[in-house]
Design a protein around this motif. Structure first.
Motif: not given
Ligand code: SF4
Length: 374
Positions: A106-120, A133-139, A151-157
């Motif tokens: 349907y024409g979506v050309n950008r995905i913004s993914m709420g990853v936040q951290t790779f630390n389980p 593992s879902d992050i890798y699969q989704a990308v 795009s990935l969202d990552l959090m700090y602090h």
């Protein structure tokens, strides 16, 4: 001003994250189908049909079922001609191959993914539904479907997060096939699970200095990568800056559709009715669901131009300011700019005023200096 952008709000999530104070609801027992019908009705009244950017956010748009997503996507395509960036927010565990293919169709050309951290462990603490593992699969799913911009969202602090932890997550993100990263420091907000835990003494926050150190690290690591910083919290490879978010930072107009969504149309800022049931009822009754609206005063518009524009690395364009407001930026803010320049928080480059790296670290304090007394 012609509206060339739209935001659609999908306020549903399959689980509520411990830190979240966004406008969202636990999806179970929510009238999701009626909500989509209401959204379609609201959108059908929009005067502008040609858009340059569309952003579907939440909540979590990918919490919708395939059938619900398809109904929404089809309606958007029938109502709008989107000639440009078309973003969907997604949670990694919900971005299945089937869903992302549907978005692409349907024409979506950008995905913004709420990853936040790779630390389980941190993912668990944040109450996220996904595993690393879902992050890798989704990308991989998005890339295979042919989505050009990820795009990935990552959090700090974060509580229990060391600088090394954050650096590890950033490295993992940089190794992936993506072209945009947004990174935000955690802010403890009232009415969140984190806030309650903190009040009961069950959550220890990292100190402010560590937050600032993480942000400095983020900027220097990203500048040494193939990404460039273009906004306080946003980094992109060349050609992949978020055009939709730039509409906000350039203080331009946009539609906001959905419960609690905000928009800026014909010089008027408005916010829609919330919660979901009240929004649906209002749309059923008269096709609109505006709760509050106001026309910003000239002073408010000039203040916004500074707060929002200074978020971008390019800063605020003095010439654009003069054309927009019929008076020079120096006339209105000359003394403030001079003071902040002397304090090493702003620099002037050609026609532009911008934040220094030190200014970015304490951005909110700099923005406050641009408040005008009415
Ligand atoms: S998925 Fe996003 S919107 Fe939903 S609860 Fe978590 S942070 Fe909030």
């Amino acid at each position: 001003m012609v509206v060339k952008s739209a935001y659609i709000h999908i306020p549903f999530c399959v689980r509520i994250c411990t830190y979240c104070d966004f406008n969202k609801y636990f999806i179970q027992n929510q009238p999701v189908d009626d909500y989509i019908d209401a959204l379609i009705n609201e959108m059908s009244l929009a005067k502008t049909r040609n858009l340059e950017t569309m952003y579907v956010g939440g909540g979590t748009p990918t919490a919708l079922s395939i059938k619900q997503l398809e109904k929404l996507l089809k309606a958007i395509n029938e109502m709008f001609n989107i000639n440009g960036e078309y973003t969907f927010e997604a949670n990694p565990d919900e971005l299945t191959a089937e869903k992302v293919q549907l978005l692409k169709n349907y024409g979506v050309n950008r995905i913004s993914m709420g990853v936040q951290t790779f630390n389980p462990e941190l993912l668990k603490l944040l109450g996220r539904t996904h595993q690393t593992s879902d992050i890798y699969q989704a990308v991989d799913n998005a890339t295979t479907a042919g989505i050009e911009s990820i795009s990935l969202d990552l959090m700090y602090h974060l509580p229990k997060q060391s600088l090394e932890d954050f650096a590890d997550s950033l490295e993992m993100a940089l190794k992936m096939n993506i072209n945009h990263i947004s990174s935000y420091g955690l802010i403890l907000e009232p009415k969140t699970q984190f806030y309650n835990m903190y009040r009961k003494g069950n959550l220890k926050l990292p100190n402010e200095d560590l937050g600032a150190e993480m942000y400095q690290f983020l900027m220097s690591r990203m500048n040494a990568s193939s990404f460039h910083q273009y906004e306080i919290s946003n980094f992109a490879k060349d050609g992949f800056e978020s055009e939709h978010n730039k509409v906000y930072w350039l203080n331009e107009e946009y539609y906001g559709f959905g419960a609690g969504a905000s928009g800026y149309v014909n010089g008027e800022r408005y916010t829609n009715i919330n919660p979901v049931n009240h929004y649906i009822k209002a749309i059923k009754n008269d096709g609109k669901a505006i709760l509050t609206s106001n026309v910003p005063t000239l002073n408010e518009k000039m203040e916004e131009e500074m707060f929002l524009g200074l978020r971008m690395n390019q800063g605020v364009n003095g010439q654009r300011f003069a054309e927009k407001f019929n008076q020079s930026m120096d006339n209105i803010f000359g003394q403030t700019i001079e003071r902040l320049k002397n304090n090493g928080l702003l620099v002037e480059e050609g026609n532009f005023i911008k934040l220094t790296n030190r200014g970015k670290v304490i951005g909110n304090e700099v923005f406050e200096a641009f408040l005008l007394n009415e």
